[in-house]
Design a protein around this motif. Structure first.
Motif, short mmCIF file in Angstrom:
data_model
loop_
_atom_site.label_atom_id
_atom_site.label_comp_id
_atom_site.label_asym_id
_atom_site.label_seq_id
_atom_site.Cartn_x
_atom_site.Cartn_y
_atom_site.Cartn_z
N LEU A 137 0.83 -1.20 0.00
CA LEU A 137 0.00 0.00 0.00
C LEU A 137 0.87 1.25 0.00
CD1 LEU A 137 -2.62 -1.04 2.73
CD2 LEU A 137 -2.78 -1.38 0.26
N MET A 138 1.89 1.26 0.87
CA MET A 138 2.73 2.45 1.04
C MET A 138 3.50 2.80 -0.24
SD MET A 138 2.23 3.50 4.09
CE MET A 138 1.46 2.91 5.62
N LEU A 139 3.88 1.79 -1.02
CA LEU A 139 4.65 2.04 -2.23
C LEU A 139 3.79 2.09 -3.48
CD1 LEU A 139 7.77 -0.25 -1.59
CD2 LEU A 139 7.49 2.17 -1.06
N GLY A 140 2.78 1.25 -3.52
CA GLY A 140 1.95 1.17 -4.72
C GLY A 140 1.00 2.33 -4.89
N ILE A 141 0.40 2.80 -3.78
CA ILE A 141 -0.59 3.88 -3.88
C ILE A 141 0.01 5.18 -4.41
CG2 ILE A 141 -2.08 5.38 -2.50
CD1 ILE A 141 -2.84 2.86 -0.87
N PRO A 142 1.12 5.69 -3.84
CA PRO A 142 1.67 6.92 -4.42
C PRO A 142 2.17 6.74 -5.85
CG PRO A 142 3.09 6.09 -2.66
CD PRO A 142 1.83 5.30 -2.61
N ALA A 143 2.62 5.53 -6.20
CA ALA A 143 3.05 5.28 -7.59
C ALA A 143 1.88 5.43 -8.53
CB ALA A 143 3.66 3.88 -7.70
N LYS A 144 0.72 4.93 -8.12
CA LYS A 144 -0.48 5.05 -8.93
C LYS A 144 -0.96 6.50 -9.02
CE LYS A 144 -1.78 1.07 -10.61
NZ LYS A 144 -2.12 0.90 -12.04
N ILE A 145 -0.96 7.19 -7.88
CA ILE A 145 -1.40 8.59 -7.87
C ILE A 145 -0.49 9.45 -8.73
CG2 ILE A 145 -1.70 10.64 -6.40
CD1 ILE A 145 -2.51 8.71 -4.12
N ALA A 146 0.81 9.18 -8.67
CA ALA A 146 1.78 9.95 -9.45
C ALA A 146 1.56 9.74 -10.95
CB ALA A 146 3.20 9.56 -9.07
N GLY A 147 1.08 8.55 -11.33
CA GLY A 147 0.85 8.25 -12.74
C GLY A 147 1.97 7.46 -13.39
N CYS A 148 2.73 6.71 -12.59
CA CYS A 148 3.78 5.85 -13.16
C CYS A 148 3.15 4.85 -14.13
CB CYS A 148 4.51 5.11 -12.04
SG CYS A 148 5.32 6.20 -10.85
N LYS A 149 3.67 4.77 -15.34
CA LYS A 149 3.07 3.93 -16.38
C LYS A 149 3.29 2.44 -16.13
CE LYS A 149 3.26 7.36 -20.11
NZ LYS A 149 3.87 7.69 -21.43
N GLU A 150 4.43 2.10 -15.56
CA GLU A 150 4.76 0.68 -15.35
C GLU A 150 5.24 0.48 -13.92
OE1 GLU A 150 7.41 -2.79 -17.55
OE2 GLU A 150 6.89 -0.96 -18.62
N ILE A 151 4.57 -0.40 -13.19
CA ILE A 151 4.92 -0.68 -11.80
C ILE A 151 5.21 -2.17 -11.68
CG2 ILE A 151 4.20 -0.54 -9.40
CD1 ILE A 151 2.18 1.62 -10.25
N VAL A 152 6.44 -2.48 -11.31
CA VAL A 152 6.87 -3.88 -11.15
C VAL A 152 7.02 -4.17 -9.66
CG1 VAL A 152 8.75 -5.51 -11.59
CG2 VAL A 152 8.05 -3.89 -13.37
N LEU A 153 6.46 -5.26 -9.22
CA LEU A 153 6.53 -5.62 -7.80
C LEU A 153 7.24 -6.97 -7.65
CD1 LEU A 153 3.69 -5.27 -5.17
CD2 LEU A 153 5.09 -7.33 -5.24
N CYS A 154 8.25 -7.01 -6.80
CA CYS A 154 8.97 -8.25 -6.51
C CYS A 154 8.83 -8.59 -5.03
CB CYS A 154 10.45 -8.13 -6.87
SG CYS A 154 10.78 -8.07 -8.64
N THR A 155 8.53 -9.84 -4.76
CA THR A 155 8.43 -10.31 -3.38
C THR A 155 8.74 -11.80 -3.35
OG1 THR A 155 7.02 -10.26 -1.39
CG2 THR A 155 5.95 -10.85 -3.46
N PRO A 156 9.43 -12.30 -2.34
CA PRO A 156 9.84 -13.71 -2.35
C PRO A 156 8.67 -14.67 -2.13
CG PRO A 156 10.51 -12.65 -0.30
CD PRO A 156 10.00 -11.57 -1.19
N ALA A 157 8.76 -15.81 -2.79
CA ALA A 157 7.77 -16.88 -2.61
C ALA A 157 8.19 -17.78 -1.46
CB ALA A 157 7.65 -17.70 -3.89
N ASP A 158 7.23 -18.52 -0.92
CA ASP A 158 7.58 -19.53 0.09
C ASP A 158 8.10 -20.78 -0.61
OD1 ASP A 158 5.38 -20.99 -0.85
OD2 ASP A 158 4.06 -20.35 0.78
N LYS A 159 8.39 -21.82 0.14
CA LYS A 159 9.01 -23.01 -0.44
C LYS A 159 8.10 -23.74 -1.42
CE LYS A 159 12.33 -23.69 3.26
NZ LYS A 159 12.85 -24.54 4.35
N SER A 160 6.80 -23.49 -1.33
CA SER A 160 5.87 -24.11 -2.29
C SER A 160 5.71 -23.26 -3.54
CB SER A 160 4.51 -24.31 -1.63
OG SER A 160 3.88 -23.07 -1.39
N GLY A 161 6.38 -22.11 -3.57
CA GLY A 161 6.29 -21.23 -4.72
C GLY A 161 5.12 -20.26 -4.67
#
Length: 426
Positions: A137-161
């Motif tokens: 929320l903290m990173l995605g919301i201002p990115a959307k409000i600003a109007g960033c055309k492309e937003i890439v999100l990376c986060t680790p998966a658990d052992k089951s993927g």
């Protein structure tokens, strides 16, 4: 926690030392992984995902069906809480939108700035010891409000993927759907350099462990911008006799449970408060699931008594805390004297966790003393300011002679000629 009574100013620097963040120990490892990702792309990403996260996956990108299924698994109560936080964060960050204002610095000389969104941004969301869906929320919301055309999100998966469902729900709610099962240094490398699956971005945002922090610093040297230098989480509490010991203890522990390398500091002008807080910390600590982590953090922490309010503010400005709580009678007056802090919480009923989750302010903040020069993430973090000027012939006739004199004094005659040739044509 170490208790220190009325230390002389000559000892303050030593008292306020942060725990060693260990970055120097991991730079070589981070650099090696980054170089591998740059050379080998997806193959390196899959290799390190198996090695570090224990996840043997075929596809790096989270599918829409995975997102849809995860959203169904998030409970109604949690969804409602996330929606409240989303609304407040949107309201606070939308208020940061500025309008273009044309300034006529002298007759015929008009200057202005235009805010333009950074086109491609990358968001790193930790998912190791705690799945930080609030950071989406903290990173995605201002990115959307600003109007960033492309937003890439990376986060680790658990052992089951799999990705934590609350992270995927928050991303879906915000409108971020380009999500990758990537954590650690390899995620930073993917967003910095781009691979067959992951696009490169212009700026990377988000907290992380010391390997992530080292990787962000390394890629920022020449490849991509980053939000800010970051390190372990921290809080300083300024408290007088009006503070509630139980509240203060809870705020100290809320930061201590972040990680063993976190630091919490209480500064007061009332010696008796320290004893009360110490008792409350011990009592509340026993009920915490992350007790062992918090205990280790408390070993790096301090309870300090100073002579007066002025010294308390001076120590605060020297420390430059990520989070600052002012639990004092004159909280707003005291806060107005604070020059160095990431985010400030005033009074007995403003817990630091409100800013972490749902009050509306951003929780991505400068740590390790960087609050003396850096702001926390805000709408401007996702924007570039392009400067414009338009000078009329009459404006240049007035301004030009000053430019000619200055250019000649700097021995930059082509600069002077660019004005002279125009003036002579009039």
């Amino acid at each position: 926690m170490q208790k220190v009574l009325y230390p002389p100013k000559s000892e303050w620097s030593q008292l306020l030392e942060r725990p060693d963040n260990g970055l120097e120990d991991v730079y070589d490892t981070a650099k090696s992984i980054l170089e591998d990702v740059k050379r080998n792309g997806d193959a390196a990403l899959l290799k390190y995902t198996r090695l570090f996260d224990g996840a043997d996956i075929d596809a790096l990108q989270v599918s829409q069906s995975e997102i849809d299924e995860a959203c169904k698994r998030v409970g109604t109560e949690l969804k409602g809480a996330i929606q409240v936080a989303k609304k407040n964060i949107e309201v606070f960050h939308e208020a940061q939108i500025t309008q273009r204002e044309v300034i006529e610095t002298m007759p015929g000389v008009k200057c202005w700035q235009k805010s333009v969104a950074i086109e491609k941004v990358g968001l790193y969301i930790p998912g190791g010891s705690a799945p930080l869906f609030s950071t989406v929320l903290m990173l995605g919301i201002p990115a959307k409000i600003a109007g960033c055309k492309e937003i890439v999100l990376c986060t680790p998966a658990d052992k089951s993927g799999a990705i934590n469902p609350a992270i995927l729900y928050a991303a879906s709610l915000v409108g971020v759907n380009r999500i990758y099962k990537l954590g650690g240094v390899q995620a930073i490398g993917a967003m910095a350099y781009g691979t067959e699956s992951v696009p490169s971005v212009a700026k990377i945002f988000g907290p992380g462990n010391r390997f992530v922090t080292a990787a962000k610093q390394l890629v920022s040297l020449k490849d991509v911008a980053i939000d800010m230098p970051a390190g372990p989480s921290e809080v300083m509490v300024l408290a007088d006799e009006t503070a509630e010991a139980a509240f203060v203890a809870s705020d100290l522990l809320s930061q201590a449970e972040h990680g063993a390398d976190s630091q919490v500091i209480l500064v007061s002008n009332k010696e008796g408060l320290l004893n009360e807080v110490e008792v409350e910390v011990a009592k509340q600590l026993e009920a915490l699931p992350r007790k062992e982590i918090a205990q280790k953090a408390l070993e790096n922490s301090r309870l300090i008594v100073l002579n007066n309010e002025e010294e308390m503010v001076e120590m605060c400005n020297q420390y430059a805390p990520e989070h600052l709580i002012v639990a004092m009678r004159n909280d707003e007056l005291v806060a107005n004297k604070v020059m160095n802090a990431g985010s400030v919480f005033l009074g007995n009923y403003s817990p630091e966790s409100a800013g972490d989750y749902a009050s509306g302010t951003n929780h991505t903040l400068p740590t390790h003393g960087y609050a003396n020069a850096f702001s926390g993430v805000n709408l401007d973090s996702y924007m570039k300011k392009i400067t414009y000027q338009k000078i009329s012939a009459s404006g240049l006739s007035k301004l030009g002679p000053s430019i000619e004199i200055m250019a000649e004094a700097e021995e930059l005659m082509a600069h002077k000629n660019a004005v002279t040739i125009r003036l002579n044509s009039m």
